[in-house]
Design an enzyme around this catalytic site. Structure first.
Site, PDB file in Angstrom:
ATOM      1  N   LYS A  23     -35.171  28.314  35.703  1.00 35.79           N
ATOM      2  CA  LYS A  23     -34.615  28.802  36.960  1.00 35.79           C
ATOM      3  C   LYS A  23     -35.711  29.402  37.853  1.00 35.79           C
ATOM      4  O   LYS A  23     -35.786  29.092  39.041  1.00 35.79           O
ATOM      5  CB  LYS A  23     -33.545  29.852  36.647  1.00 35.79           C
ATOM      6  CG  LYS A  23     -32.689  30.207  37.820  1.00 35.79           C
ATOM      7  CD  LYS A  23     -31.629  31.231  37.441  1.00 35.79           C
ATOM      8  CE  LYS A  23     -30.617  30.659  36.477  1.00 35.79           C
ATOM      9  NZ  LYS A  23     -29.659  31.659  35.997  1.00 35.79           N
ATOM     10  N   ARG A  92     -30.921  37.956  36.883  1.00 35.27           N
ATOM     11  CA  ARG A  92     -30.401  36.830  36.085  1.00 35.27           C
ATOM     12  C   ARG A  92     -31.401  36.401  35.028  1.00 35.27           C
ATOM     13  O   ARG A  92     -32.603  36.447  35.249  1.00 35.27           O
ATOM     14  CB  ARG A  92     -30.181  35.601  36.973  1.00 35.27           C
ATOM     15  CG  ARG A  92     -29.143  35.743  38.028  1.00 35.27           C
ATOM     16  CD  ARG A  92     -29.236  34.517  38.945  1.00 35.27           C
ATOM     17  NE  ARG A  92     -28.523  34.728  40.180  1.00 35.27           N
ATOM     18  CZ  ARG A  92     -27.324  34.233  40.431  1.00 35.27           C
ATOM     19  NH1 ARG A  92     -26.721  33.490  39.552  1.00 35.27           N
ATOM     20  NH2 ARG A  92     -26.721  34.474  41.574  1.00 35.27           N
ATOM     21  N   GLY A 101     -24.498  29.759  30.817  1.00 36.85           N
ATOM     22  CA  GLY A 101     -23.537  30.809  30.456  1.00 36.85           C
ATOM     23  C   GLY A 101     -23.838  31.553  29.183  1.00 36.85           C
ATOM     24  O   GLY A 101     -23.050  32.387  28.758  1.00 36.85           O
ATOM     25  N   MET A 103     -26.475  33.523  28.468  1.00 34.76           N
ATOM     26  CA  MET A 103     -27.097  34.846  28.618  1.00 34.76           C
ATOM     27  C   MET A 103     -26.518  35.551  29.844  1.00 34.76           C
ATOM     28  O   MET A 103     -25.586  35.066  30.455  1.00 34.76           O
ATOM     29  CB  MET A 103     -28.599  34.699  28.691  1.00 34.76           C
ATOM     30  CG  MET A 103     -29.178  34.236  27.375  1.00 34.76           C
ATOM     31  SD  MET A 103     -30.935  33.990  27.474  1.00 34.76           S
ATOM     32  CE  MET A 103     -31.065  32.694  28.646  1.00 34.76           C
ATOM     33  N   ARG A 341     -31.039  22.917  39.405  1.00 34.11           N
ATOM     34  CA  ARG A 341     -31.606  22.493  38.121  1.00 34.11           C
ATOM     35  C   ARG A 341     -31.079  21.095  37.838  1.00 34.11           C
ATOM     36  O   ARG A 341     -30.090  20.666  38.441  1.00 34.11           O
ATOM     37  CB  ARG A 341     -31.175  23.451  37.016  1.00 34.11           C
ATOM     38  CG  ARG A 341     -29.668  23.538  36.883  1.00 34.11           C
ATOM     39  CD  ARG A 341     -29.250  24.587  35.898  1.00 34.11           C
ATOM     40  NE  ARG A 341     -27.796  24.693  35.963  1.00 34.11           N
ATOM     41  CZ  ARG A 341     -27.100  25.720  35.526  1.00 34.11           C
ATOM     42  NH1 ARG A 341     -27.717  26.749  34.997  1.00 34.11           N
ATOM     43  NH2 ARG A 341     -25.800  25.743  35.592  1.00 34.11           N
ATOM     44  N   HIS A 461     -18.578  27.115  32.806  1.00 30.84           N
ATOM     45  CA  HIS A 461     -19.713  26.838  31.924  1.00 30.84           C
ATOM     46  C   HIS A 461     -19.307  26.102  30.657  1.00 30.84           C
ATOM     47  O   HIS A 461     -19.956  25.170  30.227  1.00 30.84           O
ATOM     48  CB  HIS A 461     -20.419  28.138  31.562  1.00 30.84           C
ATOM     49  CG  HIS A 461     -21.155  28.712  32.712  1.00 30.84           C
ATOM     50  ND1 HIS A 461     -22.086  27.980  33.390  1.00 30.84           N
ATOM     51  CD2 HIS A 461     -21.086  29.904  33.306  1.00 30.84           C
ATOM     52  CE1 HIS A 461     -22.567  28.718  34.370  1.00 30.84           C
ATOM     53  NE2 HIS A 461     -21.971  29.908  34.352  1.00 30.84           N
ATOM     54  N   SER A 776     -37.661   2.174   0.116  1.00 33.14           N
ATOM     55  CA  SER A 776     -36.785   2.768   1.126  1.00 33.14           C
ATOM     56  C   SER A 776     -36.590   4.229   0.741  1.00 33.14           C
ATOM     57  O   SER A 776     -36.191   4.522  -0.395  1.00 33.14           O
ATOM     58  CB  SER A 776     -35.447   2.034   1.156  1.00 33.14           C
ATOM     59  OG  SER A 776     -34.610   2.655   2.109  1.00 33.14           O
ATOM     60  N   THR A 779     -33.642   9.765   1.520  1.00 33.96           N
ATOM     61  CA  THR A 779     -33.966  11.172   1.826  1.00 33.96           C
ATOM     62  C   THR A 779     -32.821  12.133   1.529  1.00 33.96           C
ATOM     63  O   THR A 779     -33.021  13.335   1.562  1.00 33.96           O
ATOM     64  CB  THR A 779     -34.409  11.314   3.295  1.00 33.96           C
ATOM     65  OG1 THR A 779     -33.509  10.551   4.097  1.00 33.96           O
ATOM     66  CG2 THR A 779     -35.821  10.826   3.480  1.00 33.96           C
ATOM     67  N   ASN A 780     -31.643  11.593   1.224  1.00 37.67           N
ATOM     68  CA  ASN A 780     -30.567  12.509   0.796  1.00 37.67           C
ATOM     69  C   ASN A 780     -30.947  13.093  -0.558  1.00 37.67           C
ATOM     70  O   ASN A 780     -30.972  14.311  -0.753  1.00 37.67           O
ATOM     71  CB  ASN A 780     -29.236  11.771   0.674  1.00 37.67           C
ATOM     72  CG  ASN A 780     -28.811  11.114   1.966  1.00 37.67           C
ATOM     73  OD1 ASN A 780     -29.197  11.571   3.037  1.00 37.67           O
ATOM     74  ND2 ASN A 780     -28.046  10.043   1.872  1.00 37.67           N
ATOM     75  N   CYS A 843     -33.322   5.160   4.380  1.00 34.97           N
ATOM     76  CA  CYS A 843     -31.886   4.875   4.433  1.00 34.97           C
ATOM     77  C   CYS A 843     -31.040   6.110   4.154  1.00 34.97           C
ATOM     78  O   CYS A 843     -29.827   6.022   4.052  1.00 34.97           O
ATOM     79  CB  CYS A 843     -31.513   3.745   3.492  1.00 34.97           C
ATOM     80  SG  CYS A 843     -31.826   4.127   1.769  1.00 34.97           S
ATOM     81  N   TYR A 863     -38.894   0.448   9.482  1.00 39.07           N
ATOM     82  CA  TYR A 863     -37.555   0.558  10.045  1.00 39.07           C
ATOM     83  C   TYR A 863     -36.870   1.845   9.603  1.00 39.07           C
ATOM     84  O   TYR A 863     -37.296   2.483   8.638  1.00 39.07           O
ATOM     85  CB  TYR A 863     -36.691  -0.648   9.636  1.00 39.07           C
ATOM     86  CG  TYR A 863     -36.363  -0.698   8.160  1.00 39.07           C
ATOM     87  CD1 TYR A 863     -35.268   0.007   7.657  1.00 39.07           C
ATOM     88  CD2 TYR A 863     -37.154  -1.431   7.278  1.00 39.07           C
ATOM     89  CE1 TYR A 863     -34.974  -0.017   6.306  1.00 39.07           C
ATOM     90  CE2 TYR A 863     -36.860  -1.459   5.925  1.00 39.07           C
ATOM     91  CZ  TYR A 863     -35.773  -0.741   5.435  1.00 39.07           C
ATOM     92  OH  TYR A 863     -35.480  -0.750   4.106  1.00 39.07           O
TER      93      TYR A 863
END
Ligand code: PEP
Ligand code: MG
Length: 893
Positions: A23, A92, A101, A103, A341, A461, A776, A779-780, A843, A863
């Site tokens: 702002k 402000r 909205g 802050m 903005r 907001h 592959s 990642t879980n 994956c 990928y």
């Protein structure tokens, strides 16, 4: 910390967002391009950070503030607190990234009994001054002091005002005259004294100091923290504070205030869109207390001002090269621009505006691709209420409101955020219903399918936030009555209890009784153009996690160029469970082989369907992963059932059968099955299953190839941690593959590879990569094992970790670059050293998370693979990653 802590608007510029906040930087920029901006100054974000750290202002900050204020006073010819010609200011917040909205803001600062008198003399408008004064006392008390004195919250003052309105017979705020408002100020101050034991602060410099401090503090208020977590905005940026000359939209019928967008933020259409109110202050428009007029009606009130505004709007959009959200005030026939903005917009508008701006020559395709947040294409796939159903069945319209956020949603009525959160947690689809939307409702809104409010305008907001997240929202539904005590809502004589279904259409503002089915939108022209541009910059592949021909077809439709994970155990569910159970319960090899031979043609059929749907794109099929007990009934259930049978004396053959099952379940029971007999361990233990699966995969591939189609199966062996696990299984499976092709009389192109899910696999990639054609990253599991947490139970404490800032984001959602990412990096480097041609992908769920996709790009993966609905998100994130590679970042949070 820099020496300069306070910047007059003309001393800054648009590039100084780190220091001056979005702002502040914009106010500076607008001042410099000659727009009518009320003068003021900005206190830097560094001061806020200093305050957050030390709990006090940096030494001498108020001296710098006084100096800057003096310059503003000189400019305006008015002085803060001057009993003759007083200056009033607004204070402000303004962070680097817009947090609408979240802050605090204090308006009309500088008012006390003397300055109020002076203003009455100067304006001759007594009502306006008392109105400004009562607003100031309420806002200042609420924002600056209600943390310390909860009884100073805004609602308490509103109750006092309501009582006064009743006393004088006023319906709306505007019906109360000057004398009434003057009395109200007296009551407010009296109430303040009662609550705090002190007089309301009348020294304007003291007011200013306290207000600045309140804005600093608001950086860490609860809703701001939730918002930043959600938006992945860093908590250490701090907010700037903007102190600006007040101009008044409530000085009579030649004054007004409004908010407008340079394009329609709902559809993206190229027209000025907004709302304003004559004789009002900013919050009246935002709060939706009075119903605003549309911006084109301004032309009727004042054609010159309207024309001036249209020109400024165009100039601002051209200058910032993006759609702008502009706040303006007209004071006694003079237009002021308060702030501008980049405007929040719906997913549809994001695409529409980006494509239009390229076509208009305002931005390049690269900029368009970088500008659209990567989540947007996913939101474009949001459902709408099925128009055919509505046409045919004419469901009852309960009420009509403003179409604040497009899309259709159906769910159970939940009155208020707390109920919405509770019901959503219990697994219900809910529509959050409330009197109005406030930023405090963020948590409840995010947990809901849709939002419905009785009051509140389209630019409130929370409505902005709802649109940003693609939550279908109907606002300002004035016929709606909400009875919080009775837990009912009603409209037009129809009463609904909490928990009953409604359907809302956020695109046209309609609320229906009951459940209207939802339908996915058509992905239209500009979206396809935009995604084509994104793909033209993208270098990394995007595949889908899909287990059925239908999902595979959807994935191709959404732009996938392969399947990165087909979880074959999903093919063992439903009516096939008895066959799988027979295989598990088999007492000897022959019985097991027989059970497997029944599954083989079904599995083969599944693969034929998937291969055909994938039209020659590679398909990674993962061999069975979960522990076998997942296909059997639960131990507890069987114990209860067999005990009951015994008690009733039912110990015949059915009982014997149940006991056999129970004993097998006990045998397969594991304390921590996620670390137990699953993945390749299960294949070593029970090779028959995976042998059958490979025969089905290769058999299906041969069949599809014979039909003249291209097919490339990639057979993936899960949960390998030791290279010899892989070689042990692969040897047997290679043999099955060869035998199958021989029997089919045709050769197909197939590969064997593995998942990297166990830290040891990542760290011994130099060995494993020699035995695999592809890796592959699962990642879980890799995240689960790297952290030593359980992916099933971590939900109990991870939210607390995030709230307490022990971790910034949930690592099961967004890749932990530092730890899990490091394992991946070691793995990639070591694997490529020994096997330069190895194909590398991901994956785990992270494959559809934009930040994780960008990290995978940096790692050099070939990928990412994700659920079909996330594919457009991954495509855009991958395109942005390629464009950002030179260090530029669209959203450098
Ligand atoms: C993984 O572990 O990341 C993975 C994709 O496998 P699953 O989620 O099926 O364990
Ligand atoms: Mg896994």
């Amino acid at each position: 910390m820099s020496n300069k802590r306070v910047y007059l608007f003309h001393e800054g510029n648009a590039k100084m967002r780190d220091l001056l906040g979005g702002k502040g930087a914009n106010l500076a920029e607008m001042t410099n391009i000659g727009l009518p901006v009320p003068p003021g100054f900005t206190i830097t974000t560094e001061c806020c950070n200093y305050y957050s750290k030390h709990g006090k202002f940096p030494e001498g900050l108020m001296d710098d503030v006084r100096e800057a204020l003096a310059a503003v006073e000189k400019d305006m010819g008015k002085k803060l607190g001057d009993p003759e010609n007083p200056l009033l200011v607004s204070v402000r917040s303004g962070a680097k990234f817009s947090m609408p909205g979240m802050m605090d803001t204090v308006l009309n600062l500088g008012l006390n009994d003397q300055t109020a008198d002076a203003l009455i003399r100067l304006t001759g408008n007594e009502r306006f001054v008392w109105d400004a004064y009562r607003r100031f006392v309420m806002m200042f008390s609420d924002i600056v002091l209600s943390g310390q004195y909860p009884d100073l919250k805004k609602e308490k003052f509103e109750h006092i005002f309501d009582a006064l309105k009743e006393k004088v017979g006023a319906k709306q705020d505007t019906d109360v005259d000057a004398a009434g408002l003057k009395e109200l100020v007296g009551q407010f101050k009296e109430y303040f004294r009662k609550v705090t034991g002190q007089d309301f602060p009348s020294d304007p410099m003291k007011q200013l100091e306290l207000a600045i401090e309140a804005v600093f503090k608001s950086w860490n208020n609860e809703r701001a923290v939730i918002y930043r977590n959600r938006e992945k905005i860093s908590h250490d940026l701090g907010t700037a504070v903007n102190v600006q000359t007040m101009v008044f939209g409530n000085m009579g019928d030649d004054s007004g205030t409004g908010v407008a967008f340079t394009r329609d933020p709902a559809t993206g259409e190229n027209r000025i869109y907004g709302e304003f109110l004559m004789n009002a202050q900013g919050e009246d428009v935002v709060a939706g207390v009075r119903t605003p007029e549309t911006i084109d009606q301004l032309a009727e009130h004042n054609p010159e001002i309207y024309q001036q505004f249209v020109e400024i709007a165009k100039k601002l959009e051209q200058h910032y090269r993006d759609m702008q959200d502009i706040e303006f005030t007209i004071e006694k026939g003079r237009l002021f621009i308060l702030q501008c903005r980049a405007g929040k917009r719906t997913p549809q508008a994001h695409i529409e505006i980006a494509v239009d701006h390229v076509n208009e020559g305002l931005i390049t395709k690269e900029e368009a691709v970088l500008r659209v947040p990567p989540e947007v294409p996913g939101l474009m796939l949001l459902p709408s209420l099925d128009p055919d159903f509505v046409k045919r069945n004419k469901p009852t319209v309960l009420a009509k409101g403003l179409n604040a956020g497009p899309g259709g949603a159906v769910g159970k009525v939940a009155i208020g955020s707390a109920a919405a959160l509770r019901m959503a947690e219990a697994g219900d689809d809910v529509i959050l219903v409330g009197r109005e939307t406030t930023p405090d409702d963020l948590g409840g809104m995010l947990a809901s399918r849709g939002v419905l409010t009785a009051t509140g305008g389209k630019t409130s907001h929370a409505a902005l936030v709802a649109r940003q997240y693609g939550i279908p929202t109907v606002c300002g539904c004035s016929a709606l009555r909400i009875d919080e005590a009775a837990r009912t809502i009603s409209a037009d004589g129809v009463v609904l209890k909490e928990g009953e279904y409604i359907s809302i259409d956020g695109t046209n503002g309609l609320v229906y009784l009951g459940q209207v089915p939802t339908k996915m939108p058509e992905v239209s022209g500009k979206f396809a153009t935009f995604m084509e541009w994104a793909d033209s910059f993208r270098t990394m592949g995007v595949r889908a996690n899909a287990d059925t021909p239908e999902h595979a077809a959807e994935a191709v439709e959404l732009g996938a160029t392969g399947i990165g994970l087909c979880r074959t155990e999903h093919m063992f569910m439903g009516d096939r469970v008895p066959m799988v159970q027979a295989m598990i319960l088999a007492e000897d090899e022959a019985a097991r082989e027989e059970a497997l031979s029944k599954l083989l043609p079904l599995q083969r059929e599944d693969f034929v369907g998937i291969f055909k749907a994938m039209k020659g794109y590679p398909v990674t099929v993962r061999l069975i992963d979960p522990p076998l007990h997942e296909f059997l009934p639960s131990l507890e259930e069987l114990l209860v059932e067999t005990t009951e049978m015994r008690v009733k004396g039912e110990t015949g053959p059915a009982y014997e059968e149940k006991m056999k099952l129970l004993n097998k379940v006990k045998e397969l029971h594991e304390f921590n099955p996620m670390l137990g007999l699953r993945g390749c361990r299960l294949s070593i233990y029970f090779p028959g299953i995976v042998r059958m699966q490979v025969a089905a995969i290769i058999g299906a591939a041969c069949e599809v190839k014979k039909a003249g189609l291209d097919v490339h199966p990639e057979i993936m062996i899960p949960l390998v941690g030791i290279v010899t696990e892989l070689t042990h299984i692969k040897e047997q499976l290679e043999q099955v593959a060869q035998e199958t092709m021989k029997a089919e009389g045709i050769e197909v192109d197939y590969k064997f590879g593995t998942m990297i899910e166990i830290p040891r696999a990542a760290l011994t990639a130099d060995e494993i990569a020699q035995e695999a054609a592809f890796f592959s990253f699962g990642t879980n599991d890799l995240t689960q094992m790297a952290y030593g947490l359980s992916r099933d139970d971590a939900g109990k404490f991870l939210p607390l970790y995030i709230e307490k800032r022990i971790i910034p984001v949930d690592p099961t959602e967004s890749l932990d670059v530092k730890g899990v990412g490091r394992l991946m990096q070691i793995c990639v480097e070591d694997a490529r050293k020994v096997n330069p041609g190895i194909k590398l992908g991901i994956c785990g769920e992270h494959g559809g998370d934009p930040d994780s996709v960008k990290f995978c790009y940096k790692l050099g993966l070939d990928y990412v693979s994700c659920s079909p609905k996330r594919i457009p998100v991954a495509r855009l994130a991958a395109a942005q990653a390629a464009l950002e590679k030179d260090g530029g970042s669209a959203r450098d949070k």
